[in-house]
Enzyme design. Sequence first.
Site, PDB file in Angstrom:
ATOM      1  N   HIS A 174       1.410   3.996   1.976  1.00 18.40           N
ATOM      2  CA  HIS A 174       1.896   4.803   3.101  1.00 18.40           C
ATOM      3  C   HIS A 174       3.422   4.984   3.055  1.00 18.40           C
ATOM      4  CE1 HIS A 174      -1.951   4.078   5.663  1.00 18.40           C
ATOM      5  NE2 HIS A 174      -2.077   5.114   4.848  1.00 18.40           N
ATOM      6  N   ASP A 225      -0.116  -3.815   6.307  1.00 19.27           N
ATOM      7  CA  ASP A 225      -0.789  -3.308   7.512  1.00 19.27           C
ATOM      8  C   ASP A 225      -2.245  -3.772   7.599  1.00 19.27           C
ATOM      9  OD1 ASP A 225       1.552  -2.003   8.137  1.00 19.27           O
ATOM     10  OD2 ASP A 225       0.790   0.021   7.786  1.00 19.27           O
ATOM     11  N   ASP A 273       5.773   4.985   5.226  1.00 23.22           N
ATOM     12  CA  ASP A 273       6.627   4.043   5.967  1.00 23.22           C
ATOM     13  C   ASP A 273       6.744   2.694   5.244  1.00 23.22           C
ATOM     14  OD1 ASP A 273       3.840   3.698   6.851  1.00 23.22           O
ATOM     15  OD2 ASP A 273       4.629   2.257   8.294  1.00 23.22           O
ATOM     16  N   HIS A 274       6.081   2.561   4.085  1.00 24.89           N
ATOM     17  CA  HIS A 274       6.168   1.334   3.281  1.00 24.89           C
ATOM     18  C   HIS A 274       6.818   1.571   1.917  1.00 24.89           C
ATOM     19  CE1 HIS A 274       3.473  -1.053   5.997  1.00 24.89           C
ATOM     20  NE2 HIS A 274       3.300   0.190   6.425  1.00 24.89           N
ATOM     21  N   HIS A 304       0.845  -1.196   0.000  1.00 28.52           N
ATOM     22  CA  HIS A 304       0.000   0.000   0.000  1.00 28.52           C
ATOM     23  C   HIS A 304       0.879   1.243   0.000  1.00 28.52           C
ATOM     24  CE1 HIS A 304       0.745  -0.459   4.311  1.00 28.52           C
ATOM     25  NE2 HIS A 304       0.238   0.735   4.565  1.00 28.52           N
ATOM     26  N   HIS A 321      -7.449  -0.812   5.447  1.00 28.76           N
ATOM     27  CA  HIS A 321      -6.423   0.097   5.987  1.00 28.76           C
ATOM     28  C   HIS A 321      -6.215   1.236   4.977  1.00 28.76           C
ATOM     29  CE1 HIS A 321      -2.794   1.343   8.117  1.00 28.76           C
ATOM     30  NE2 HIS A 321      -2.106   1.240   7.007  1.00 28.76           N
ATOM     31  N   HIS A 351       4.664  -4.488  10.923  1.00 30.12           N
ATOM     32  CA  HIS A 351       5.019  -3.750  12.145  1.00 30.12           C
ATOM     33  C   HIS A 351       5.179  -4.683  13.337  1.00 30.12           C
ATOM     34  CE1 HIS A 351       4.419   0.467  10.814  1.00 30.12           C
ATOM     35  NE2 HIS A 351       3.521  -0.055   9.995  1.00 30.12           N
TER      36      HIS A 351
END
Length: 264
Positions: A59, A137, A61-62, A57, A115, A175
């Site tokens: 985001h 996530d 942080d990915h 996805h 998400h 995570h």
Amino acid sequence: MANTTSTLTPVPAFSDNYIWVLSKDGRALVVDPGQSEPIEAFLKEYQLTLDAILLTHHHPDHVGGVETLKALTGATVYGPLSETLPACDVRLKEEDEIFIEGVGIRLSVIDVPGHTAGHIAYFGYKDNETPLVFCGDTLFAAGCGRLFEGTPGQMWNSLSKLKELPLETLVCCAHEYTLSNLRWALAVEPENTALQQRWKTATKLREQGLPTVPSTMGEELETNPFLRPLQEKVAASARTYANATLDSAVEVFACLREWKNNFK
Ligand code: ZN
Ligand code: FE
């Protein structure tokens, strides 16, 4: 041909992200590299050539490390059809299959919105025998992702697909949220002995600075409240929390997500 097996490693990034690396015979794929540095160091240490970058996805942080890693290695970038992503070469949707040649793994794509609106997961068999899922996530150890872009109904439907995967499937989530998830899960189901045991095991691992992942789908089905809204004790706990009837799986699921959001 050497009959080697592949290696699956959660590489820590930021404060609690894992970037999964699957490697075999000097070749590798990575999943959701939010940062490039830890992966650059890993590739160097184990002398690996990066063939593929898989994204679940959009985001930051990915995906934060994608452009740097692609520029350094020329790896092919795979990602969900409908999300805004950096440098994505191949767009994927439910039932698409990809074969990552260097690592020798075939992966099929599962649409898991909730998400984010276009979140996907990748399912395949490591060394043609051990099932694994890169679920980003969506599903966490004893938890699930927050609903930023989707409805409880969508997320419940997505988790329902994942929970049909084989019990021995390695759940490779993005995570290290396990202890905080377990603390909440124990508030939902204080009498679940599998959950109490999991708390002890996970606490020990974290004390030693070790990851609590991957778990297996079998463990998640026994201990993750989000996968069991219709289980009698889980539903009863949710009804007490919400002080409402909560007839359907989706209603209980929505209440559990709300409860976790507010849990301190
Ligand atoms: Zn996310
Ligand atoms: Fe994340």
